[in-house]
Design a protein around this motif. Structure first.
Motif, PDB file in Angstrom:
ATOM      1  N   THR B  85       0.830  -1.210   0.000  1.00  0.00           N
ATOM      2  CA  THR B  85       0.000   0.000   0.000  1.00  0.00           C
ATOM      3  C   THR B  85       0.861   1.255   0.000  1.00  0.00           C
ATOM      4  OG1 THR B  85      -1.560  -1.261   1.286  1.00  0.00           O
ATOM      5  CG2 THR B  85      -1.986   1.088   1.131  1.00  0.00           C
ATOM      6  N   ASN B 289      -6.090   3.106  -2.011  1.00  0.00           N
ATOM      7  CA  ASN B 289      -5.564   2.287  -0.907  1.00  0.00           C
ATOM      8  C   ASN B 289      -6.683   1.483  -0.257  1.00  0.00           C
ATOM      9  OD1 ASN B 289      -3.873   4.394  -1.563  1.00  0.00           O
ATOM     10  ND2 ASN B 289      -2.952   4.498   0.458  1.00  0.00           N
ATOM     11  N   GLN B 293      -7.056  -2.518  -0.183  1.00  0.00           N
ATOM     12  CA  GLN B 293      -7.155  -3.249   1.078  1.00  0.00           C
ATOM     13  C   GLN B 293      -8.458  -4.046   1.159  1.00  0.00           C
ATOM     14  OE1 GLN B 293      -5.091  -4.009   3.406  1.00  0.00           O
ATOM     15  NE2 GLN B 293      -3.446  -2.858   2.448  1.00  0.00           N
TER      16      GLN B 293
END
Lengths: 304, 360
Positions: B85, B289, B293
């Motif tokens: 990330t 991000n 995730q």
């Protein structure tokens, strides 16, 4: 070979090139002269298909550039002003990258051509990356990349900038050789002496407009009648001379002995001077009128 | 469009990336951090596997109503996803921030475009070369991870292997997103320095500002969560004023909690958290991000249960039923779509700007 029809380019309402009409014959070496900002580079960029004209058209070998930029790029070579390359690659790698865009070159032909060109511009055997090149070396490499595809028409923008005297000599030799091969060469420069040494015909651009066109001699005659208003007459006598007076004399500078004078006059008053001195029994050693140089003419024209 | 020019540009860009010092340094760092994450993940996996075996042996002796879950080697890649990330975003930006500005600065763009190549081939070739380099980087990271697993005698099942490949694909999409951001900045900026700064601002804004912003918006829209019935009060009593000492006294429940009250509370609480999650999802779908995730959590955890802000009352977050890969992807399709659309939008801006760029 090269033709423009009312070629115009505007930036924010200002005309960088204004209705340019130009025709350059095959095999000609055409010098495109003008001061900085006159529109020379903008014209070249339109001719090589890097920018589109606001109005008008331009043709290379009867191919309209704006409509067929790729076909035009296949047959032209272009050396930009302050040419740039990929600094992380060698000269050979840079040229190979550009050469890969040409359909007619296979790997063997590319290698052969690149070797020839590097030898021609005296960069053969230079293994360092282009990032470490001097400006002169970059300029020579620029000339090589412009010749990669053995172009029929060559555009050179300020080609001698950054070159040392030997480089300039080699460049002139090369241009003559290319012209002998029948290539059309378009040289843009603001340096008159450079253009006058290699070009067969010259065009002068000022404020985006073509103001004169012809051979060097034609231009000299054409412009001297309109470009330079004052003339210089130099008179040398054996005996000291009296002060010469005439309505057209603007300025006269005598030396200490009064045997030499440089006269700046509005017209050719040599006959008046010679008869005046003869009447007073003063023998003339030399009298000549200094013709304006082409440089004087151009400066005068640019300033108008 | 001629493919010759496109592939020539892409080939050169790919080689440039792989041989550039900044790419090698960041990729090296990326691989080291990933390898450490995998190594730690293997440790976690082995520990959980030991616990699992112990629990299994215990259930044979004492029958229980539940069966412990066998740990998955995908756990190893969950750790890796956190490293990607941040470091991955930086790697992608480092690769793209000067692709156009550098050409302008070295004046090579004019030389390049004077040869028979279309402008769109140049920008598309640059994008393609960069994407191939990112695929290469992500591919190496995955291959090294798999090699490490095999070194520790851990062999993934077919389902796990497929999930790892999907994880790799999503990783590439995530990296491409930031690469596209950097390429766009390189096209619109005057010089490489400005381009890098703008791209990093976007990276940090999306990584740190947007989550905070989402939280603020959620709270301002739905307010505070409903109060738990029969709440305990905490009194703070000063015990030594001179030394500024105090103690906390917890009161007994203020009111007895009826079943009806508890049920109403649960309904209100569920509605509250549902609303809050909907707002959060709507905002975070524009954060690469969060999308990355969200997808990796679901793909790499077959027992993933969508929980509320990490708080699953009474249950651990991974206690749900095992989900098939298609079910898992069905949960996060919006996030995957966002990871595809995002780079496309940035590429489109870069493309249009580059096509209209004045080459002087």
């Amino acid at each position: 070979m090269i033709k423009t029809e009312n070629l115009t380019k505007e930036y924010n309402g200002n005309k960088a090139v204004d209705s340019l009409n130009l025709e350059i014959a095959e095999g000609d070496i055409f010098g495109f002269l003008g001061p900085n900002g006159a529109g020379k580079s903008t014209t070249i960029l339109m001719l090589v298909g890097l920018i589109e004209p606001t109005e008008g058209k331009c043709f290379i070998n009867d191919i309209e550039v704006a409509r067929n930029p790729l076909r035009v790029k296949e047959i032209i070579g272009y050396l930009p002003e302050n040419v740039g390359f990929y600094p992380n690659m060698t000269a050979e790698q840079n040229l190979d990258y550009f050469a890969r865009f040409y359909a007619m070159m296979d790997a063997r032909q590319r290698k052969k051509r690149i070797e020839e060109l590097l030898e021609l511009v005296q960069l053969d055997g230079v293994s360092q990356k282009v990032g470490g090149y001097s400006r002169g070396m970059m300029q020579r490499l620029g000339l090589a990349q412009a010749l990669l595809n053995d172009p029929a028409v060559l555009f050179l923008d300020e080609p001698t900038a950054n070159l040392d005297p030997e480089g300039v000599f080699q460049y002139r030799k090369l241009i003559k050789q290319l012209s002998d091969e029948g290539k059309t060469i378009f040289v843009s420069s603001h340096i008159l002496s450079e253009v006058s040494k290699v070009c067969k015909t010259i065009g002068i651009i000022s404020k985006g407009r073509l103001i004169a066109r012809g051979t060097l001699e034609e231009l000299k005659t054409e412009l001297s009648s309109v470009g330079v208003e004052n003339m210089r007459i130099i008179v040398e006598t054996i005996e000291p001379m009296p002060e010469i007076t005439h309505g057209d004399i603007i300025n006269a500078e005598y030396d200490e002995t009064m045997r030499k004078v440089v006269i700046e006059a509005r017209s050719d008053i040599r006959d008046y001077i010679s008869s005046g001195l003869l009447e007073k029994g003063i023998r003339i050693r030399e009298m000549r009128m200094e013709e304006p140089t082409l440089e004087d003419v151009f400066i005068s024209v640019y300033r108008r | 469009m001629e493919a010759k020019g496109l592939f020539n540009v892409a080939r050169k860009e790919f080689i440039d990336h792989l041989t550039s010092r900044k790419f090698i340094i960041i990729l090296g760092l990326f691989l080291i951090v990933s390898s450490i994450a995998v190594y730690q993940g293997v440790g976690d996996y082995n520990r959980e596997l030991t616990q699992y075996k112990e629990q299994i042996s215990q259930t044979k002796e004492v029958p229980v109503s539940w069966m412990p879950q066998k740990p998955s080697i995908l756990l190893v890649f969950q750790r890796m996803s956190w490293q990607i990330t941040m470091l991955g975003g930086i790697l992608a930006i480092a690769m793209g921030f000067d692709l156009i500005t550098r050409e302008k600065e070295s004046r090579s763009l004019k030389s390049l475009l004077s040869h028979p190549v279309f402008r769109d081939e140049v920008i598309n070739g640059k994008a393609l070369g960069g994407i191939l380099a990112l695929v290469f980087a992500a591919g190496i990271a995955i291959v090294i991870s798999l090699a490490m697993l095999l070194l520790f005698s851990i062999v993934p099942t077919m389902d796990e292997f497929t999930r790892i490949i999907i994880f790799g694909t999503v990783t590439v999409l995530f990296l491409i997103t930031y690469f596209a951001v950097a390429l766009m900045m390189s096209t619109v900026s005057r010089d490489s320095g400005s381009s890098l700064i703008y791209a990093l601002i976007i990276l940090f804004a999306l990584s740190f500002f947007m989550p905070t912003f989402a939280n603020v918006v959620e709270t301002s829209v739905v307010g505070e969560p409903p109060e738990f019935p029969g709440m305990h009060y905490v009194h703070i009593r000063s015990v030594n004023a001179d030394k500024n000492e105090s103690e906390a006294i917890i009161s007994p429940p203020v009111t007895p909690v009826s079943e009806e009250e508890m049920k109403r509370y649960e309904e209100e609480s569920n509605a509250y958290w549902e609303k809050r999650r909907a707002i959060h999802d709507a905002i975070s779908v524009v954060v690469p991000n969060e999308n990355f995730q969200a997808v990796t959590q679901v793909v790499l955890n077959p027992h993933f249960e969508r929980f509320q802000y990490g708080v699953q009352y009474g249950e651990p977050p991974d206690a749900g039923e095992e989900k098939s890969l298609s079910e898992a992807l069905g949960i996060v399709w919006k996030n995957i779509l966002a990871l595809v659309i995002f780079p496309l939008v940035f590429f489109a801006v870069a493309y249009v700007k580059f096509m209209r760029m004045d080459i002087r």
